[in-house]
Design an enzyme around this catalytic site. Structure first.
Site, PDB file in Angstrom:
ATOM      1  N   ASN A 179       0.876  -1.168   0.000  1.00  0.00           N
ATOM      2  CA  ASN A 179       0.000   0.000   0.000  1.00  0.00           C
ATOM      3  C   ASN A 179       0.917   1.223   0.000  1.00  0.00           C
ATOM      4  O   ASN A 179       1.549   1.516   1.007  1.00  0.00           O
ATOM      5  CB  ASN A 179      -0.885  -0.033   1.260  1.00  0.00           C
ATOM      6  CG  ASN A 179      -1.635   1.258   1.483  1.00  0.00           C
ATOM      7  OD1 ASN A 179      -1.773   2.081   0.572  1.00  0.00           O
ATOM      8  ND2 ASN A 179      -2.131   1.447   2.705  1.00  0.00           N
ATOM      9  N   TRP A 180       0.975   1.870  -1.165  1.00  0.00           N
ATOM     10  CA  TRP A 180       1.905   3.006  -1.275  1.00  0.00           C
ATOM     11  C   TRP A 180       1.379   4.269  -0.604  1.00  0.00           C
ATOM     12  O   TRP A 180       2.104   5.249  -0.462  1.00  0.00           O
ATOM     13  CB  TRP A 180       2.196   3.300  -2.755  1.00  0.00           C
ATOM     14  CG  TRP A 180       3.122   2.303  -3.398  1.00  0.00           C
ATOM     15  CD1 TRP A 180       3.838   1.325  -2.766  1.00  0.00           C
ATOM     16  CD2 TRP A 180       3.440   2.198  -4.793  1.00  0.00           C
ATOM     17  NE1 TRP A 180       4.582   0.625  -3.695  1.00  0.00           N
ATOM     18  CE2 TRP A 180       4.352   1.140  -4.938  1.00  0.00           C
ATOM     19  CE3 TRP A 180       3.034   2.902  -5.928  1.00  0.00           C
ATOM     20  CZ2 TRP A 180       4.869   0.768  -6.182  1.00  0.00           C
ATOM     21  CZ3 TRP A 180       3.539   2.534  -7.168  1.00  0.00           C
ATOM     22  CH2 TRP A 180       4.456   1.482  -7.289  1.00  0.00           C
ATOM     23  N   LYS A 181       0.098   4.279  -0.245  1.00  0.00           N
ATOM     24  CA  LYS A 181      -0.522   5.488   0.343  1.00  0.00           C
ATOM     25  C   LYS A 181      -0.305   6.670  -0.602  1.00  0.00           C
ATOM     26  O   LYS A 181      -0.325   6.476  -1.810  1.00  0.00           O
ATOM     27  CB  LYS A 181       0.043   5.742   1.743  1.00  0.00           C
ATOM     28  CG  LYS A 181      -0.046   4.480   2.615  1.00  0.00           C
ATOM     29  CD  LYS A 181       0.272   4.711   4.062  1.00  0.00           C
ATOM     30  CE  LYS A 181       0.109   3.384   4.803  1.00  0.00           C
ATOM     31  NZ  LYS A 181       0.295   3.524   6.243  1.00  0.00           N
ATOM     32  N   HIS A 199      -9.292   1.821   5.412  1.00  0.00           N
ATOM     33  CA  HIS A 199      -7.964   1.946   6.031  1.00  0.00           C
ATOM     34  C   HIS A 199      -8.061   2.929   7.205  1.00  0.00           C
ATOM     35  O   HIS A 199      -8.797   3.917   7.132  1.00  0.00           O
ATOM     36  CB  HIS A 199      -6.942   2.433   5.006  1.00  0.00           C
ATOM     37  CG  HIS A 199      -5.541   2.358   5.523  1.00  0.00           C
ATOM     38  ND1 HIS A 199      -5.026   3.319   6.350  1.00  0.00           N
ATOM     39  CD2 HIS A 199      -4.582   1.421   5.368  1.00  0.00           C
ATOM     40  CE1 HIS A 199      -3.786   2.970   6.690  1.00  0.00           C
ATOM     41  NE2 HIS A 199      -3.498   1.827   6.097  1.00  0.00           N
ATOM     42  N   GLU A 209      -6.305   5.272   8.135  1.00  0.00           N
ATOM     43  CA  GLU A 209      -6.041   6.686   7.815  1.00  0.00           C
ATOM     44  C   GLU A 209      -7.283   7.345   7.218  1.00  0.00           C
ATOM     45  O   GLU A 209      -7.539   8.526   7.426  1.00  0.00           O
ATOM     46  CB  GLU A 209      -4.838   6.783   6.864  1.00  0.00           C
ATOM     47  CG  GLU A 209      -3.534   6.521   7.624  1.00  0.00           C
ATOM     48  CD  GLU A 209      -2.460   5.816   6.829  1.00  0.00           C
ATOM     49  OE1 GLU A 209      -2.508   5.826   5.585  1.00  0.00           O
ATOM     50  OE2 GLU A 209      -1.546   5.239   7.469  1.00  0.00           O
ATOM     51  N   GLU A 212      -5.153  -4.338  11.135  1.00  0.00           N
ATOM     52  CA  GLU A 212      -4.026  -3.414  11.226  1.00  0.00           C
ATOM     53  C   GLU A 212      -4.180  -2.556  12.487  1.00  0.00           C
ATOM     54  O   GLU A 212      -4.889  -1.527  12.451  1.00  0.00           O
ATOM     55  CB  GLU A 212      -4.003  -2.487  10.009  1.00  0.00           C
ATOM     56  CG  GLU A 212      -3.867  -3.194   8.687  1.00  0.00           C
ATOM     57  CD  GLU A 212      -3.308  -2.251   7.634  1.00  0.00           C
ATOM     58  OE1 GLU A 212      -2.245  -2.558   7.093  1.00  0.00           O
ATOM     59  OE2 GLU A 212      -3.914  -1.197   7.377  1.00  0.00           O
ATOM     60  N   GLY A 253       3.172   2.285  10.677  1.00  0.00           N
ATOM     61  CA  GLY A 253       4.222   3.282  10.468  1.00  0.00           C
ATOM     62  C   GLY A 253       5.039   3.592  11.708  1.00  0.00           C
ATOM     63  O   GLY A 253       5.785   4.574  11.737  1.00  0.00           O
ATOM     64  N   SER A 280       3.727  -2.178  10.270  1.00  0.00           N
ATOM     65  CA  SER A 280       5.186  -2.318  10.418  1.00  0.00           C
ATOM     66  C   SER A 280       5.734  -3.688   9.973  1.00  0.00           C
ATOM     67  O   SER A 280       6.696  -4.193  10.554  1.00  0.00           O
ATOM     68  CB  SER A 280       5.606  -2.006  11.862  1.00  0.00           C
ATOM     69  OG  SER A 280       5.343  -0.629  12.139  1.00  0.00           O
ATOM     70  N   GLY A 306       2.763  -1.173   4.296  1.00  0.00           N
ATOM     71  CA  GLY A 306       2.822   0.230   3.883  1.00  0.00           C
ATOM     72  C   GLY A 306       4.242   0.637   3.530  1.00  0.00           C
ATOM     73  O   GLY A 306       4.739   0.355   2.433  1.00  0.00           O
ATOM     74  N   GLY A 307       4.930   1.265   4.478  1.00  0.00           N
ATOM     75  CA  GLY A 307       6.260   1.832   4.238  1.00  0.00           C
ATOM     76  C   GLY A 307       7.238   0.893   3.535  1.00  0.00           C
ATOM     77  O   GLY A 307       7.939   1.297   2.606  1.00  0.00           O
TER      78      GLY A 307
HETATM   79  P1  PGA Z   1       3.103   0.272   7.605  1.00  0.00           P
HETATM   80  O1  PGA Z   1       1.612   0.557   7.105  1.00  0.00           O
HETATM   81  O2  PGA Z   1       3.524  -1.047   6.991  1.00  0.00           O
HETATM   82  O3  PGA Z   1       3.909   1.427   7.098  1.00  0.00           O
HETATM   83  O4  PGA Z   1       3.058   0.191   9.084  1.00  0.00           O
HETATM   84  C1  PGA Z   1       0.683  -0.474   6.962  1.00  0.00           C
HETATM   85  C2  PGA Z   1      -0.601   0.051   6.390  1.00  0.00           C
HETATM   86  O5  PGA Z   1      -1.000   1.166   6.740  1.00  0.00           O
HETATM   87  O6  PGA Z   1      -1.244  -0.624   5.557  1.00  0.00           O
END
Ligand code: PGA
Length: 257
Positions: A9-11, A105, A107, A174, A180, A219, A240-241
């Site tokens: 997930n590149w956000k 998600h 966010e 999650e 993150g 993470s 994500g990251g």
């Molecule tokens: P992260 O994000 O791997 O950077 O913790 C995961 C996500 O939000 O899907």
């Protein structure tokens, strides 16, 4: 059906140059990796404006040693069209060859005030248009510290999937405090929640627990992907990251086989 999905997930990250480098790095590593194990679905969810560009670059590589990438979306609307400035409908995603879409998600729940009901409507519309929704759930640190996480997740996952065919959707657990931050729940904690999600959804929908597919996200990186994906209640990961670099994402994929 028990499946395996490794999703990135590149956000709100990346650029055209980043996309070119990402695919080059991923498939460079894939060229040297020979292993006959089933690779599952390898998916990268990208900002909607980059979907067609990522599709175009991805097509050049196709399948290398059994590794092929699916391009997913990070969100979709619960309506198919209309006066919803800035939004993207599942019909549009489908037209561009998208098969998976993240909904709910944390966010989006936090910054766009998306409720469980809105998330369920989005997932439903994704399904109606032939997309597979990855429905995200997760508790805050406060809820975890107050030991209310099981009941919170139970309510959130039930409300975010009301009326949906459980065989056709994927849940992603999650924890908000792990996204993150570099903090990861213990393996027992992941197993506890993922198994609980499988149980409550199996009970409500009258299906087997093994028919409920639950990913873990928060993470995840190449160094912890192996132990997390080895858990019996984990059907894959949402990253994500660590999905922003093709090489690291490739290592996550291979450590999860
Ligand atoms: P992260 O994000 O791997 O950077 O913790 C995961 C996500 O939000 O899907």
């Amino acid at each position: 059906m028990n499946i395996r999905i490794i999703s990135g997930n590149w956000k709100m990250n990346s650029s055209k140059v980043d996309i070119e480098n990402w695919f080059k790095d991923f498939f460079e590593k894939a060229k040297d990796f020979k292993n006959s194990k089933n690779k599952g679905d390898i998916l990268i969810c990208v900002p909607s404006v980059y979907i067609s560009y990522a599709m175009e670059i991805n097509k050049k590589y196709g399948s290398v040693n059994g590794f092929k990438i699916l391009i997913g979306a990070e969100d979709c609307h619960y309506e198919n069209k209309g006066a919803f400035t800035g939004n993207v409908s599942p019909i549009m995603l489908k037209e561009f060859g998208v098969e998976y879409v993240i909904v709910g998600h944390s966010e989006r729940r936090q910054y766009e005030n998306e409720s469980d009901e809105v998330v369920a409507k989005k997932a439903s519309n994704a399904l109606n248009n032939g997309l597979i929704p990855l429905v995200c759930v997760g508790e805050s640190l406060e809820i975890r510290e107050n030991k209310k996480h099981l009941e919170f997740i139970e309510k959130q996952v039930l409300n975010s999937t009301t009326g949906l065919d459980i065989n056709k959707i994927i849940i992603a657990y999650e924890p908000v405090w792990a996204i993150g931050t570099g903090k990861v729940p213990t393996l027992d904690e992941i197993e506890e929640i993922n198994a609980h999600i499988k149980k409550v959804l199996a009970d409500r929908n009258n299906v087997k627990e093994s028919d409920v597919n639950v990913l873990y996200g928060g993470s995840v990186k190449s160094s912890n992907a192996k132990e997390i994906t080895a858990l019996s209640s984990v059907n894959g990961v949402l990253v994500g990251g660590a999905s922003l670099k093709g090489e690291e994402f490739f290592n996550i994929v291979t450590n999860s086989l």
